[in-house]
Design a protein around this motif. Structure first.
Motif, PDB file in Angstrom:
ATOM      1  N   VAL A  12       0.839  -1.206   0.000  1.00 21.00           N
ATOM      2  CA  VAL A  12       0.000   0.000   0.000  1.00 21.00           C
ATOM      3  C   VAL A  12       0.874   1.257   0.000  1.00 21.00           C
ATOM      4  O   VAL A  12       0.602   2.227  -0.719  1.00 21.00           O
ATOM      5  N   GLY A  13       1.949   1.227   0.800  1.00 27.26           N
ATOM      6  CA  GLY A  13       2.859   2.365   0.834  1.00 27.26           C
ATOM      7  C   GLY A  13       3.526   2.609  -0.503  1.00 27.26           C
ATOM      8  O   GLY A  13       3.714   3.763  -0.917  1.00 27.26           O
ATOM      9  N   ALA A  14       3.886   1.524  -1.214  1.00 22.95           N
ATOM     10  CA  ALA A  14       4.510   1.659  -2.531  1.00 22.95           C
ATOM     11  C   ALA A  14       3.542   2.278  -3.532  1.00 22.95           C
ATOM     12  O   ALA A  14       3.932   3.103  -4.366  1.00 22.95           O
ATOM     13  N   ILE A  15       2.265   1.880  -3.462  1.00 21.86           N
ATOM     14  CA  ILE A  15       1.257   2.474  -4.350  1.00 21.86           C
ATOM     15  C   ILE A  15       1.122   3.966  -4.080  1.00 21.86           C
ATOM     16  O   ILE A  15       1.147   4.792  -5.005  1.00 21.86           O
ATOM     17  N   LEU A  16       0.986   4.323  -2.804  1.00 22.99           N
ATOM     18  CA  LEU A  16       0.814   5.730  -2.439  1.00 22.99           C
ATOM     19  C   LEU A  16       2.046   6.552  -2.813  1.00 22.99           C
ATOM     20  O   LEU A  16       1.926   7.669  -3.334  1.00 22.99           O
ATOM     21  N   PHE A  17       3.243   5.991  -2.576  1.00 22.70           N
ATOM     22  CA  PHE A  17       4.465   6.706  -2.922  1.00 22.70           C
ATOM     23  C   PHE A  17       4.568   6.889  -4.431  1.00 22.70           C
ATOM     24  O   PHE A  17       4.947   7.963  -4.913  1.00 22.70           O
ATOM     25  N   SER A  18       4.246   5.833  -5.184  1.00 25.39           N
ATOM     26  CA  SER A  18       4.282   5.911  -6.638  1.00 25.39           C
ATOM     27  C   SER A  18       3.326   6.974  -7.155  1.00 25.39           C
ATOM     28  O   SER A  18       3.666   7.781  -8.026  1.00 25.39           O
ATOM     29  N   PHE A  19       2.127   7.000  -6.596  1.00 25.03           N
ATOM     30  CA  PHE A  19       1.135   7.999  -7.003  1.00 25.03           C
ATOM     31  C   PHE A  19       1.641   9.403  -6.681  1.00 25.03           C
ATOM     32  O   PHE A  19       1.563  10.319  -7.508  1.00 25.03           O
TER      33      PHE A  19
END
Length: 354
Positions: A12-19
């Motif tokens: 989830v953190g990787a998705i948010l960081f990527s966004f």
């Protein structure tokens, strides 16, 4: 905290960081990867858009490696020489793509770098192990790495296509890793980070896209997926009976869309006497659009094909323990039917790609 929760939180953190990082880059960078109108580079879209996705992919990749010892390393194992090689070639592929987006480098320089990536993987111990001859295995590995880096790059010809296909391939590898009970390896962390970065980028790359991944992204994805596929698709950890046809079919079906698209384009351009390295509007995705499908519908079609192929691969790896000629015939038939269908569509609409 149990490790599955940590993996989920990191994903989830990787998705948010990527966004977040893509959103920031989109606001401040408007030129990276945009070609001059006088250049021969041909894109499906007539609009110029920045190629920023690869930067996010690589940042998340580095974060995955950095954070792994703090969050996921239960065994206390350090990064071994083999994975150091994967880090090196992934970085090399990223830098080559970044240079190409910035300076439009020569095809021969790109090819040399791709071959070097394959050689370095072999040197560090990541190579295909199918035949008794190491020379044949090494040569096949280099061919696979070069082929994938080019096919992933060529597939990046329409909004969302390469992102979706790479997502499904990475998810296939992720499921195989779970089947192998790999929960605390650095490869698992990298794959979770890859999935997160692709999900985060998809929002910006879905039609109508706001940005492209560029060669920075496609070269990075090509070499990383090539390395992961060698370890988990070509050389899977399995108790199943060994068969050369099985070992070839697993990676081929996993990368079925890039392989079919690249093969079709190369054959078509060779017939015309054109270089396969010059962009054009003659890809399988383009010809599906010529049939009347919208870009979003084309993306859905490619997604469905990729999902079906992924399910087949996961079924083969996790369920089939005794391989037979029947399985070879069925899965080869599936590949050939799909290949000739898309190849026929591409040739039927050949006049529309001029």
């Amino acid at each position: 905290m149990p490790f599955p929760i940590k993996h989920i939180l990191f994903f989830v953190g990787a998705i948010l960081f990527s966004f977040l990082i893509n959103h920031i880059l989109l606001r401040f960078v408007k030129t990276l990867g945009i070609r001059n109108e006088s250049e021969t580079h041909i894109r499906w879209s007539s609009q110029v858009k920045p190629a920023l996705g690869g930067l996010t992919f690589y940042i998340v990749f580095l974060l995955s490696i950095t954070l792994h010892p703090f969050i996921f390393s239960y065994s206390g194992k350090a990064i071994d020489f083999q994975f150091t090689g994967i880090i090196g070639v992934t970085s090399l592929g990223f830098l080559m793509g970044l240079a190409d987006d910035a300076y439009n480098t020569k095809p021969m320089l790109k090819l040399f770098t791709q071959i070097l990536c394959g050689v370095l993987l072999v040197y560090s111990g990541t190579y295909i192990q199918v035949f008794e001859s190491d020379i044949v295995n090494y040569s096949l590995t280099i061919l696979w790495v070069v082929g994938l880096m080019n096919s992933i790059n060529m597939l990046d010809n329409m909004d969302g296509i390469t992102t979706i296909v790479s997502l499904i391939i990475a998810f296939t590898i992720f499921i195989i890793m779970l089947n192998n009970n790999e929960f605390d390896t650095i490869s698992m962390t990298v794959v979770i980070g890859l999935l997160g970065s692709l999900f985060g980028f998809l929002y910006f790359n879905w039609n109508p896209s706001k940005m492209y991944m560029g060669d920075t992204g496609s070269q990075y994805l090509g070499v990383l997926l090539a390395a992961l596929s060698i370890n988990y698709l070509w050389n899977p950890i399995t108790t199943a009976e060994f068969s050369i046809s099985r070992q070839f079919l697993i990676p081929i079906l996993s990368f079925i869309i890039p392989i079919i698209d690249t093969t079709t384009v190369v054959i078509k351009r060779a017939r015309k006497g054109n270089s396969p390295f010059v962009g054009g509007k003659d890809h399988t995705t383009h010809h599906l659009s010529y049939l009347g499908f919208t870009e979003k519908q084309v993306a859905v079609i490619i997604t469905l094909i990729s999902i079906v192929s992924s399910v087949i691969v996961i079924y083969v790896v996790s369920t089939i323990k005794v391989w037979s000629h029947f399985y070879t015939i069925v899965f080869v038939a599936y590949f050939l039917i799909l290949f000739f269908t898309l190849f026929y569509i591409a040739n039927k609409n050949i006049d529309k790609s001029e």
